[in-house]
Design an enzyme around this catalytic site. Sequence first.
Site, mmCIF file in Angstrom:
data_model
loop_
_atom_site.group_PDB
_atom_site.id
_atom_site.type_symbol
_atom_site.label_atom_id
_atom_site.label_comp_id
_atom_site.label_asym_id
_atom_site.label_seq_id
_atom_site.Cartn_x
_atom_site.Cartn_y
_atom_site.Cartn_z
ATOM 1 N NE ARG A 1 -2.965 0.256 3.301
ATOM 2 C CZ ARG A 1 -2.427 0.799 4.408
ATOM 3 N NH1 ARG A 1 -2.025 2.045 4.414
ATOM 4 N NH2 ARG A 1 -2.313 0.078 5.507
ATOM 5 C CE1 TYR B 1 -15.411 12.209 -15.955
ATOM 6 C CE2 TYR B 1 -14.350 12.431 -13.822
ATOM 7 C CZ TYR B 1 -15.107 11.700 -14.718
ATOM 8 O OH TYR B 1 -15.573 10.461 -14.361
ATOM 9 C CG ASP C 1 -7.669 16.522 -15.547
ATOM 10 O OD1 ASP C 1 -6.918 15.860 -16.288
ATOM 11 O OD2 ASP C 1 -8.797 16.127 -15.184
ATOM 12 C CE LYS D 1 -11.243 8.655 -19.368
ATOM 13 N NZ LYS D 1 -11.172 8.583 -17.940
HETATM 14 N N1 PLP Z 1 -10.192 13.838 -15.653
HETATM 15 C C1 PLP Z 1 -10.672 13.719 -16.905
HETATM 16 C C2 PLP Z 1 -10.398 14.809 -17.899
HETATM 17 C C3 PLP Z 1 -11.434 12.601 -17.256
HETATM 18 O O1 PLP Z 1 -11.920 12.502 -18.502
HETATM 19 C C4 PLP Z 1 -11.691 11.593 -16.281
HETATM 20 C C5 PLP Z 1 -12.495 10.396 -16.591
HETATM 21 O O2 PLP Z 1 -13.273 10.345 -17.510
HETATM 22 C C6 PLP Z 1 -11.176 11.756 -15.005
HETATM 23 C C7 PLP Z 1 -10.422 12.883 -14.735
HETATM 24 C C8 PLP Z 1 -11.396 10.710 -13.942
HETATM 25 O O3 PLP Z 1 -10.526 9.628 -14.160
HETATM 26 P P1 PLP Z 1 -10.858 8.104 -13.782
HETATM 27 O O4 PLP Z 1 -12.058 7.694 -14.542
HETATM 28 O O5 PLP Z 1 -9.590 7.379 -14.176
HETATM 29 O O6 PLP Z 1 -11.080 8.064 -12.304
#
Ligand code: PLP
Length: 376
Positions: free
Chosen positions: A50, A102, A175, A200
């Site tokens: 962990r 998101y 992000d 992604k």
């Molecule tokens: N940030 C963006 C731009 C995303 O498109 C996503 C998921 O679709 C996330 C964060 C969240 O990531 P996760 O689905 O891996 O938890």
Amino acid sequence: MPHYLPDTTLAQGAFESHDPTGAVVPPIHLATTFLRPPEGYSQTGWSYSRYGYPGLEQPEATLKALESAAECRLFSSGMSAMTAVIMALKHGSHCVFPIDMYHGMRTWLRQYAARQGMEITHVDMTDLDQVRAAVIPRKTAVLWAETPSNPHWYIYDIAALADIAHSAGARLVVDNTVATPVLAQPLSLGANIVVHSATKYLNGHSDVLAGAAVTAKVDDFWEQVCFNRDYHGGVLGQFQAALLMRGMRTLHLRVGRSCQSAATLAAECLRHPKVEKVYYPGLPSHPGHDLAKQQMRGGFGGMVSILVTGGSAAADRVTTRTRIWKPATSLGGVESLIERREAIETNSHVEPNLLRLSVGIEAVSDLIDDLWTALG
Ligand code: PLP
């Protein structure tokens, strides 16, 4: 590791074999616990998975190099990485987020803020005056930018946001999921922390849920982010780390191909009579085009959104008629995906006829033919 160009860093995967077998990729160690020498652990020693394990070293070192970061931590999902950052803030902090971002993070924030006494303000982050007006000196702890942003692919000015954040005593978190470090390096423009849904593009094969955070500087705040991963149990699993590393080795090629195809597709969509509007930062008509040219290098990303004539019903019909474009959520995989965003977003501000297209690495002529047939 030596400073190579990103393609080389990715292909080599920050790996030099010290394995007695001479294996050119590291083995997967499944152990959750490691022998404890009587004198205690050395600084680099493993104790319990962990808190980290050998298989994290390679993907973390690769992403750290790509983002020119001081440190990288991998998490069990993008949300796990992003929530670990927000949960590192002091109680009662104020944070500024974009409206276009998101939706999952927006939904979590709303709940978390209401319960934990955090104040949040959403602004149109393309308008820096709105950002300046929202920031409260010495109370705002974080400016959060997702650029290009879901699902309109707006471009937020990282260098300007870093200035605004820093002069108010706040941090800028970016992000970078959609741009990937291939197209943008926010830390070099002044961001303090970069987060990713590694689910992604970084992994790229729609078979691993993973997240990442990297930092420009190791400080108390970053130590708290790491503490949150280790003690909330948000570390990435051993198999997922190995798959993520395998995926990342072709990141450069996949992103390059998706960018090229997305640019071709977006330009073609502009001419289609059943497409009312195209959102793609590579198009001169996109409001973020000039900024994207400065801030991104090598392409404008693999994500395109279109507004279809005939409203939500017509848009839904398109998603049932495509054969190559798969109707599914997520983005950044080798296969192309199509989704009417309003149907899946909570508290959506998105047009009901908006289709989000994640452009994969198939032949672009096939992608265009398939979409044209579905549009009718
Ligand atoms: N940030 C963006 C731009 C995303 O498109 C996503 C998921 O679709 C996330 C964060 C969240 O990531 P996760 O689905 O891996 O938890």
